[in-house]
Design an enzyme around this catalytic site. Structure first.
Site, PDB file in Angstrom:
ATOM      1  N   GLU A  60      39.457  66.241  33.315  1.00 36.52           N
ATOM      2  CA  GLU A  60      38.423  65.284  32.929  1.00 36.52           C
ATOM      3  C   GLU A  60      38.505  63.967  33.684  1.00 36.52           C
ATOM      4  O   GLU A  60      37.501  63.446  34.174  1.00 36.52           O
ATOM      5  CB  GLU A  60      38.470  65.014  31.421  1.00 36.52           C
ATOM      6  CG  GLU A  60      37.904  66.145  30.562  1.00 36.52           C
ATOM      7  CD  GLU A  60      38.914  67.246  30.263  1.00 36.52           C
ATOM      8  OE1 GLU A  60      40.079  67.117  30.725  1.00 36.52           O
ATOM      9  OE2 GLU A  60      38.567  68.221  29.582  1.00 36.52           O
ATOM     10  N   HIS A 129      39.315  67.620  17.317  1.00 32.87           N
ATOM     11  CA  HIS A 129      37.956  67.881  17.789  1.00 32.87           C
ATOM     12  C   HIS A 129      36.919  67.080  17.001  1.00 32.87           C
ATOM     13  O   HIS A 129      35.732  67.332  17.127  1.00 32.87           O
ATOM     14  CB  HIS A 129      37.588  69.364  17.641  1.00 32.87           C
ATOM     15  CG  HIS A 129      38.041  70.240  18.768  1.00 32.87           C
ATOM     16  ND1 HIS A 129      39.299  70.773  18.841  1.00 32.87           N
ATOM     17  CD2 HIS A 129      37.397  70.689  19.867  1.00 32.87           C
ATOM     18  CE1 HIS A 129      39.402  71.529  19.930  1.00 32.87           C
ATOM     19  NE2 HIS A 129      38.273  71.489  20.579  1.00 32.87           N
TER      20      HIS A 129
END
Ligand SMILES: Cc1ncc(C[n+]2csc(CCOP(=O)(O)OP(=O)(O)O)c2C)c(N)n1
Ligand SMILES: [Mg+2]
Lengths: 326, 337
Positions: A60, A129
Site C-alpha cells: 500500500e 477491518h
C-alpha cells in the site's frame, strides 16, 4: 435518469474518466483481472488494458507513492485501497508526501491523486477491518476528504476528484456499495465542497456524513410521525467543512444532533460542535448531542458489534433529548 | 517416527480438515459471521512445522488464516470454535473472531488481518527470546502475498543483522486473493528473495508432511542454535476460495484438479496404508471418530456457550485493574501549582 447501485456509479465514473483522459489510470489490489473487491472497476481491465487498470502487489505505501509520483508528472491515478484500515499503511506517502507537496514546493508541484477506500463497519469484520478513521484524514491540511452518501455523489464526486488538482480522499462504505439511487444519464459533476440539506425542517438539525446521513433520515421519518420537523444536513465533505450551511441551519432550528459512525474522541462531531460554537453559539437553544460509536476497538460478536455502532434509534433518542422531550 | 505418532499425525490433519469444513457449514448457517478464511489443502505445513517445534514454549504467530496454526500450537479446539461463534468462551472471548485467534497460554500470539503485519511482531517475539536467553524461538507463518509488503524487507534486514531466533515460514499457495503470484511478484521463488538479507533459505513441497517435517527439523535446528533467522518456503494450494465470498473464478479447473490430487491428507494416508501402518478401514474409523468429536464436543460447546455481555463492551480496551500508583488521578497534595 436511471437507478443504479453505488458500485455501478463508481464504475461509471471510472469508465467515463478513463475514456476522457488517457492520463487517468486506476491502481489497486485485485482491481483488474479479478474485477475489484467491490466491482467498482469490473470490466475495465478488459476495456482499457493492463497499463491503465493496474493490479498492484500488497504494498500500500509504495503503490500509493507510485501513484503520487505519477501524478506529479501529469497522470491522474485513482487508487483503490480495499479498506481504510489498510490505508494506514499508506499514511507516510499520503500525509507526509501527497498532502504537503504543493505547499512545500511553494505551489510549483502538485499531486492530483484520488484515493478511494471504504471506511465503515460492515458485518462482524472485527477490530482490524472496522476502524473508520475519517477523522484522521480530515485533520490533515493539504488533503480534500469527501464522503458520498449515495450513488449520485459517488459518481459525480469521483469525476470531480479526478479533474481536481488536489489529492482527494473519497471515503466510501462497505455497507453502501449495493445501495441504489438515481443518477442522470448525462455526464454530471458534483462539487467536492459544500454540505447539502437533504431534508428541510425547522425544529432540529441532524448532521451526518456518509452512512450516518441515512441514520439521520430514518430518525427524521420517525420524528415527523411525532410532529417534529427535522432538518437533515449531509456534510458531504469533511475537509473543508462547509461552515455557512451549518450556521444557517442552526440559526433556523437552534438545536443540533451530530451522528458519526466513528468514535467521538477528537472526531467529526467534536469538530462540528467547535464550528457551531465559533459561528453561532448564541443561536443554540440546547446543548448539542453527539451520536457516535463506543470508544473501543470494534468487537467481533454480533450483539457486541451492534452495541458499539450507532443506529437510527440512537439518533432519534438524541434528537428527543435536545428537544427536551425525554 | 513410530507408527503411533504417524497415526496421530494423520488424525490431526483429518481433524483440521473437518474442523475447517464444519466451520464452513456453520458460516452457511450464519452462526459464524465476518470473514472466514479456510486452511483446507495446506494442513501439512502448520502440522508438520509445528510438530517439530516446541509447542507451548516457542512463539507462533500468523495472519488471518489462523485456525489450524492455533490448534496445532495447542489452543483448545473448543475455544477456537467458540471464537468463530463469537462466544464468551472463545479464545479471544468473542471479541476477535476467526481472523484474531489468540492463546497466550500456549504462546500462540495471534492471527492478524493486516497482510505483512506479523513479520515485525515475530521478530520482536524473537528479540525477547534472545534477550531472555531462553532456547525459545519465534515462528511466523505467512502467505506469498505478504512478501510484497515493506515490513517483509525491513524485518528480514533487522532479523538478520541482529541474528534473531525467528523462523519465517512462507506458505506459497500461488495466489493473493485473486492475483496470481507471477502477476504481482518479480521473483516468484520466494526463498530466493531473502538472499538479499543474507538469510539462509530453502523451498520444499508443502503437500507432503514428511518432507515438511524433515525441512522444518533442519530449519528449526539452525534457528535454535543461535545462528539467526531462517526462511523456509513451502509450495501449496488452498482448496477453497480466499474467503467465503470468493468463487475462485481466476483459477483454471485444470490447475485445481492437479492440486486436488496432491491433497496432503491423501498423500500421507496413502503412504501409511502402503507401509501397513493402517488400513482403509482404520482411516474410515478415524474419520468417523473425528466427525463425532467435532459434532458432539466441539461444535456443541460453541453452540451452548453464552455470548459476551453487552455491558462488558468496554472491557479489555485497557487494563481493567490498573495500579492506581501509575494511573492517577493526581491526589490533592500532588498538585504543584
Ligand atoms: C495491509 C493489507 N492489505 C490488503 C489486505 C487485503 N487482503 C487480505 S488477504 C490478501 C491476500 C494475501 O495473500 P497471501 O499473503 O498470499 O496469503 P493467503 O491468503 O494466500 O494465505 C489481501 C490482499 C489486507 N488484509 N491487509
Ligand atoms: Mg497466497
Amino acid at each position: 435518469m436511471a437507478e443504479i447501485a453505488y458500485w455501478e456509479a463508481i464504475r461509471r465514473a471510472h469508465d467515463e474518466e478513463l475514456a476522457h483522459d488517457r492520463m487517468v489510470i486506476a491502481m489497486g489490489e485485485d482491481i483488474g483481472v479479478a474485477g475489484g473487491t467491490y466491482k467498482a472497476t469490473s470490466g475495465l481491465y478488459q476495456k482499457y488494458g493492463a497499463d491503465r487498470i493496474i493490479d498492484t502487489p500488497i504494498s500500500e505505501n509504495s503503490y500509493t507513492g507510485i501513484g503520487i509520483g505519477a501524478s506529479m508528472a501529469g497522470m491522474r491515478p485513482i487508487i483503490e485501497i480495499m479498506s481504510i484500515n489498510f490505508a494506514l499503511l499508506a499514511l507516510d506517502t499520503l500525509i507526509n508526501a501527497a498532502a504537503k507537496i504543493r505547499y512545500m514546493s511553494g505551489g510549483r508541484a502538485s499531486c492530483p491523486i484520488v484515493m478511494r477506500t471504504p471506511g465503515g463497519t460492515a458485518h462482524q469484520l472485527a477490530a482490524q477491518h472496522s476502524a473508520r478513521l475519517a477523522r484522521m484524514f480530515m485533520s490533515t491540511p493539504g488533503l480534500r476528504v469527501v464522503t458520498p452518501r449515495g450513488p449520485l455523489d459517488a459518481y459525480g464526486m469521483l469525476k470531480s476528484a479526478v479533474r481536481c488538482n488536489d489529492p482527494v480522499i473519497i471515503i466510501e462504505h462497505e455497507s453502501m456499495y449495493n445501495m441504489r439511487g438515481e443518477v442522470p444519464d448525462e455526464e454530471t459533476f458534483r462539487p467536492l465542497e459544500g454540505a447539502e440539506i437533504v431534508r428541510a425542517g425547522t425544529d432540529v438539525t441532524l448532521i451526518g456524513y456518509n452512512y450516518s446521513v441515512h441514520l439521520c433520515l430514518a430518525a427524521a421519518d420517525k420524528l415527523a410521525a411525532m410532529g417534529v420537523a427535522a432538518e437533515v444536513l449531509d456534510l458531504r465533505a469533511l475537509r473543508p467543512i462547509d461552515r455557512d450551511t451549518i450556521r444557517r441551519s442552526v440559526e433556523k432550528t437552534h438545536k443540533v444532533v451530530i451522528a458519526e459512525e466513528d468514535e467521538a474522541t477528537v472526531g467529526v462531531g467534536a469538530e462540528i460542535i467547535s464550528v457551531i460554537i465559533e459561528e453561532c453559539f448564541f443561536a443554540l437553544d440546547a446543548q448539542p448531542v453527539r451520536v457516535h460509536a463506543a470508544d473501543v476497538p470494534v468487537p467481533y460478536n454480533r450483539q457486541m458489534e451492534k452495541a458499539a455502532i450507532p443506529n437510527a434509534d440512537d439518533v432519534l433518542a438524541a434528537a428527543l433529548k435536545v428537544l427536551g422531550r425525554v | 517416527m513410530n507408527a503411533s505418532d504417524q497415526k496421530r499425525l494423520l488424525r490431526e490433519m483429518i481433524f483440521y480438515r473437518r474442523f475447517e469444513e464444519r466451520s464452513f457449514e456453520a458460516y452457511m448457517e450464519r452462526k459464524i459471521g465476518g470473514f472466514l478464511h479456510l486452511y483446507s489443502g495446506q494442513e501439512a505445513i502448520a502440522t508438520g512445522v509445528l510438530e517439530r517445534a516446541h509447542c507451548g514454549s516457542d512463539y507462533v504467530i500468523t495472519g488471518y488464516r489462523d485456525h489450524v496454526h492455533a490448534l496445532k500450537a495447542g489452543a483448545p479446539a473448543r475455544e477456537v470454535m467458540a471464537e468463530l461463534y463469537g462466544k464468551e468462551t472463545g479464545s479471544s472471548r468473542g471479541r476477535g473472531g476467526s481472523m484474531h485467534i489468540f492463546d497466550p497460554t500456549v504462546n500462540f500470539m495471534g492471527g492478524y488481518a493486516l497482510v505483512g503485519q506479523p513479520f515485525p511482531l515475530a521478530a520482536g517475539l524473537a528479540l525477547a527470546c534472545k534477550h531472555k536467553g531462553t532456547d525459545q524461538i519465534a515462528i511466523c507463518f505467512l502467505g506469498d502475498g505478504a512478501n510484497n509488503q515493506g515490513t517483509f524487507h525491513e524485518t528480514m534486514n533487522m532479523a538478520s543483522v541482529w541474528k534473531l531466533p525467528v523462523l519465517f515460514v512462507c506458505e506459497n499457495n500461488l495466489y493473493a486473493i485473486g492475483t496470481r503470484i507471477d502477476r504481482s511478484t518479480a521473483v516468484t521463488d520466494q526463498y530466493k528473495r531473502v538472499a538479499a538479507y543474507n538469510i539462509p533459505s530453502s523451498q520444499h513441497d508443502g503437500q507432503d508432511i514428511d518432507i515438511v517435517m524433515a525441512a522444518a527439523t533442519d530449519a528449526i535446528a539452525h534457528v535454535r542454535s543461535g545462528k539467526g533467522p531462517y526462511f523456509i518456503e513451502f509450495l501449496t494450494y488452498r482448496q477453497r476460495g480466499h474467503s467465503m465470498s470468493d468463487s475462485n473464478a481466476y483459477r483454471s479447473k485444470e490447475e485445481e484438479r492437479l492440486w486436488m490430487e496432491r491433497d496432503p491428507l491423501k498423500i500421507y494416508g496413502d503412504r501409511l496404508k502402503k507401509a501397513k501402518v493402517l488400513t482403509e478401514k482404520d482411516i474410515a474409523a478415524m474419520e468417523k471418530s473425528v466427525l463425532e468429536e467435532i459434532e458432539n464436543d466441539i461444535v456443541r460447546f460453541a453452540e451452548e456457550s453464552p455470548d459476551p455481555r453487552v455491558e462488558d463492551l468496554n472491557k479489555y480496551c485497557l487494563d481493567d485493574q490498573p495500579d492506581p500508583r501509575w494511573i492517577g488521578p493526581l491526589a490533592q497534595g500532588e498538585h504543584h501549582g
